[in-house]
Design an enzyme around this catalytic site. Structure first.
Site, PDB file in Angstrom:
ATOM      1  N   SER A  38       0.842  -1.204   0.000  1.00  0.00           N
ATOM      2  CA  SER A  38       0.000   0.000   0.000  1.00  0.00           C
ATOM      3  C   SER A  38       0.868   1.241   0.000  1.00  0.00           C
ATOM      4  O   SER A  38       1.990   1.234   0.531  1.00  0.00           O
ATOM      5  CB  SER A  38      -0.906   0.026   1.233  1.00  0.00           C
ATOM      6  OG  SER A  38      -0.162   0.363   2.395  1.00  0.00           O
ATOM      7  N   ASP A  39       0.348   2.306  -0.605  1.00  0.00           N
ATOM      8  CA  ASP A  39       0.965   3.602  -0.360  1.00  0.00           C
ATOM      9  C   ASP A  39       0.644   3.980   1.078  1.00  0.00           C
ATOM     10  O   ASP A  39      -0.326   3.492   1.676  1.00  0.00           O
ATOM     11  CB  ASP A  39       0.434   4.643  -1.338  1.00  0.00           C
ATOM     12  CG  ASP A  39       1.388   5.823  -1.509  1.00  0.00           C
ATOM     13  OD1 ASP A  39       2.314   5.976  -0.687  1.00  0.00           O
ATOM     14  OD2 ASP A  39       1.221   6.586  -2.476  1.00  0.00           O
ATOM     15  N   TRP A  40       1.448   4.858   1.643  1.00  0.00           N
ATOM     16  CA  TRP A  40       1.320   5.213   3.056  1.00  0.00           C
ATOM     17  C   TRP A  40       0.017   5.988   3.274  1.00  0.00           C
ATOM     18  O   TRP A  40      -0.141   7.118   2.810  1.00  0.00           O
ATOM     19  CB  TRP A  40       2.534   6.017   3.488  1.00  0.00           C
ATOM     20  CG  TRP A  40       3.687   5.182   3.975  1.00  0.00           C
ATOM     21  CD1 TRP A  40       4.324   5.305   5.181  1.00  0.00           C
ATOM     22  CD2 TRP A  40       4.347   4.093   3.309  1.00  0.00           C
ATOM     23  NE1 TRP A  40       5.332   4.360   5.288  1.00  0.00           N
ATOM     24  CE2 TRP A  40       5.366   3.600   4.164  1.00  0.00           C
ATOM     25  CE3 TRP A  40       4.163   3.462   2.088  1.00  0.00           C
ATOM     26  CZ2 TRP A  40       6.202   2.534   3.821  1.00  0.00           C
ATOM     27  CZ3 TRP A  40       4.994   2.404   1.730  1.00  0.00           C
ATOM     28  CH2 TRP A  40       5.993   1.946   2.598  1.00  0.00           C
TER      29      TRP A  40
ATOM     30  N   GLY B 213      -2.926   4.628   2.260  1.00  0.00           N
ATOM     31  CA  GLY B 213      -3.793   4.305   1.142  1.00  0.00           C
ATOM     32  C   GLY B 213      -4.807   3.211   1.416  1.00  0.00           C
ATOM     33  O   GLY B 213      -5.568   2.841   0.509  1.00  0.00           O
TER      34      GLY B 213
END
Length: 745
Positions: A264-266, A268
């Protein structure tokens, strides 16, 4: 304990155990096939241990399995350099004294080299720096398509064309991962603007998705063998990119056969049930981590942590998805943290500074050079050179978002010019304009005090007075990495230059006919003064060796060979996303979701300009040289082909000038009679050729069926319709030298 020492001890223990005990567990035996090791480790883990390894335990690390001797996994931001260390639970600096790095040029510059060899050099070098710092996952490179020149994060990506981005991302990935460091190709997918990036729901047809926005990710997986993919913040089909079933399950894992981990993006991740079922494997940076509420078990509150475990214990979720996630994360750990053969790497070496300079040298684009003002000639009486502009002195490695770096050194354009000029010229400086005088990001500071309280008129007057007596004037301006410019989490406010720079350039052009404008940016900018300025250079964000690379080109040590990886429009309305009124989207009445429809479809960048016959300021693929190149007529090894064939086009290219240089030969394909609408032409091949004066070389580029296809959404397949195609060979999308017609049977 230093992580490198710990890994060395662990490796030594494993070797000793193997020598003493032939019954070494499979997962610890590096000589066994990877999948056997993964399955063996998975079979020994408890449900709790599986949960533990699929979510973060700190800002940039996730837990291993201590009971089994499986180490933690450590990530670092990229893709232009290794981010300085931050505190365990915070973004603030850990204040280490040994976490400075080499800043490599931004990825727009890498794409502008049009040279896959430079991409491999880049990946190998940054991978060595990551390995030295004990990092297992480099959070990059980025390959989101350049849809609008207002996107604040375009400088981190590889331009507007899916074929160019695909060709350039693969060697970068291979270079990094040969060091035992995984890439995390981002941001998958459709993350093409920063404004409303957490709430934008992209509406795009399937054909456009597959033809424009997915090819570089597909190449990263199928050709590059990327070990992780990072999901995007935005939504698509009303699901966030980090747990989007169509993108992650259907396309990435099923169609493309991706065997790595989706990270995941931080911040997200938003929903436990979707995170379980929709393809996410490793959760990082969730905002609802409990830290701000003071919870002691902050990371256990992640969506894939205790909430997931509770569902399993209550029978509301099975363990098949958990096993798949843990299997993928274990595979990642074995490829990186448990690869004890990869060595120590190196950091801030002269080889890495040399690599950064070479990439910068080759990526700088000479946009305009009337009357051959460049390269600057310093023969004869001692010359006087005036350098004007804040960007000549401002550090550009700090700021811009997660790609902000703490560098060991950064050569400014002014210093690079002064060193290169030596005793042959007096180099003076005038500020010209005042922009952003700050220099801090997440606790990293430039140490510069750029405060200047003079008025714009006073600054221009000083510059003009000095320019009148100079042999050459070099204006170094453009954008910077402040919010509202080239910066994460915000988009640009306009296409034009900020801080009144147009007025400065106009005044300098009146004062001195030998004016060179050096534009430092990761984005196209408007140039209303372009016809009044004899020479313009696109310099990008060049990292630690910025000043040296700029000076190399200005003084002719390097013959520029960069080519634009995006179109520079004359005005914002000439860009397809803005012409279609498809930016930044419409907010829903009943929620904070912003629907953004890509109304321009496949006509992105030069596809729009060429098809609609809109003259750009500078075209995709454009770039000049200090020499001249002459093209012969393109030929091919056949006039008819089947879908099983390849066709090879050959064109003789001659360096007809007086100095050695490199030309980028570009091949575009057109399908003039098709049952669906197609762009006027599309890039399907290129080759960079280095030639001595007077040298001629036959440049050959081969293509197959893939170069002729469009994506049929109804059939969910690539289709090449029989009939006539046109191959166009040239030096830019608007500079075609020769064409060849051929048929597909």
């Amino acid at each position: 304990m230093n992580r490198l020492i710990a890994l060395t001890i662990t490796a030594s223990l494993c070797i000793a155990a193997k020598a003493a005990d032939r019954d070494l567990p499979v997962y610890r035996d590096a000589s066994r096939p990877l999948e056997e090791r993964v399955e063996d480790a998975l079979s020994r883990m408890t449900v709790q241990e599986k949960i533990n390894i699929i979510h973060a335990q700190s800002k940039f690390s996730s837990r291993g399995v201590p009971r089994l001797g499986i180490p933690d996994l450590w990530c670092t931001d990229g893709p232009h350099g290794i981010r300085p260390e931050v505190l365990w639970d915070q973004w603030e600096q850990a204040a280490w004294s040994n976490d400075s790095c080499v800043a490599f040029p931004a990825l727009t510059c890498l794409a502008a080299t049009w040279n896959p060899d430079m991409s491999r050099l880049y990946g190998t070098s940054i991978g060595q720096e990551a390995r030295y710092r004990g990092k297992d996952v480099l959070l990059g490179p980025g390959v989101n398509i350049y849809r609008t020149p207002l996107n604040g994060r375009n400088f981190e990506y590889m331009g507007e064309d899916p074929y160019l981005a695909s060709r350039m991302v693969v060697p970068y990935i291979q270079g990094v991962q040969q060091n035992g460091v995984a890439v995390s190709v981002k941001h998958y997918a459709l993350n093409n603007n920063e404004v409303n990036r957490h709430t934008t729901n992209v509406i795009v047809d399937d054909r456009t998705l597959h033809e424009i926005y997915l090819p570089a990710f597909k190449a990263a997986v199928k050709d590059g063998g990327a070990w992780t993919i990072m999901g995007s913040y935005n939504l698509y089909k009303d699901q966030h990119g980090c747990h989007n079933s169509y993108l992650l399950n259907d396309i990435l894992k099923k169609e493309w056969g991706f065997d790595g981990a989706v990270v995941s993006d931080w911040g997200g991740v938003h929903d436990t049930d979707q995170a379980i079922t929709n393809g996410l494997d490793l959760e990082f940076g969730t905002w609802t981590d409990g830290l701000h509420a003071g919870a002691s078990n902050a990371y256990d509150n992640y969506f894939l942590a205790k909430p997931y475990l509770d569902r399993i214990s209550k029978g509301q979720a099975g363990t098949d998805e958990l096993d798949d996630k843990a299997r993928r994360v274990l595979r990642l750990i074995f490829r990186t943290a448990m690869d004890y053969t990869k060595g120590e790497g190196e950091m801030c070496s002269e080889a890495h500074y040399d690599a950064a300079r070479r990439i910068g040298d080759e990526g700088i684009v000479l946009l305009r050079n009337k009357k051959r003002v460049l390269p600057l000639r310093l023969d004869g009486p001692k010359k006087k050179i005036l350098v004007v502009g804040e960007n000549a002195i401002k550090m550009m490695t700090v700021g811009g978002g997660s790609s902000s770096l703490k560098v060991q050194r950064e050569v400014s354009p002014l210093d690079g010019i002064r060193v290169a000029a030596g005793n042959t010229a007096d180099v003076l400086y005038a500020r010209g304009y005042v922009g952003d005088v700050t220099g801090e990001y997440n606790g990293v500071t430039t140490g510069q005090d750029l405060t200047d309280n003079r008025t714009p008129d006073e600054l221009i007057a000083e510059a003009v007075a000095l320019a009148a007596g100079a042999d050459y004037v070099i204006f170094v301006g453009g954008l910077n990495k402040s919010a509202g410019q080239d910066c994460e989490d915000s988009d640009r406010r306009e296409l034009g230059l900020p801080y009144g720079q147009d007025a400065v350039i106009e005044a300098l052009a009146r004062a001195n006919r030998n004016l060179v404008v050096v534009n430092v940016s990761g984005n196209a900018v408007a140039m209303p003064w372009v016809d009044k300025v004899p020479a313009v250079i696109q310099a990008w964000f060049l990292g630690s060796e910025a000043g040296n690379s700029i000076a190399d080109v200005l003084f002719g040590k390097v013959n520029p060979s960069g080519r634009l990886p995006m179109t520079f429009p004359v005005a914002l309305a000439d860009n397809s996303a803005h012409a279609a009124g498809a930016y930044p989207g419409l907010k829903r009445a009943d929620s904070n979701i912003v629907d953004l429809e890509y109304k321009e479809g496949i006509l992105v960048g030069y596809r729009w300009h060429d098809t609609r016959k809109i003259k750009p300021l500078f075209a995709f693929g454009h770039g000049l040289s200090y020499t001249d190149f002459t093209y012969g007529k393109v030929t091919a090894d056949r006039r008819e082909m089947t879908v099983a064939d390849t066709i090879t086009f050959t064109v003789p290219v001659t360096n007809s000038g007086a100095v050695a240089g490199a030309e980028v030969v570009q091949l575009y394909i057109s399908d003039p009679k098709c049952s669906v609408s197609r762009p006027a032409k599309e890039l399907k091949g290129f080759a960079k050729v280095f030639l001595q004066p007077g040298e001629t070389r036959n440049v050959s580029i081969s293509v197959g069926k893939d170069a002729l296809c469009y994506f049929d959404a109804d059939r969910h397949d690539w289709v090449a319709e029989p009939g006539e195609f046109i191959a166009s060979v040239g030096a830019a999308s608007d500079n075609i030298k020769s064409t060849f017609r051929f048929n597909l049977r």
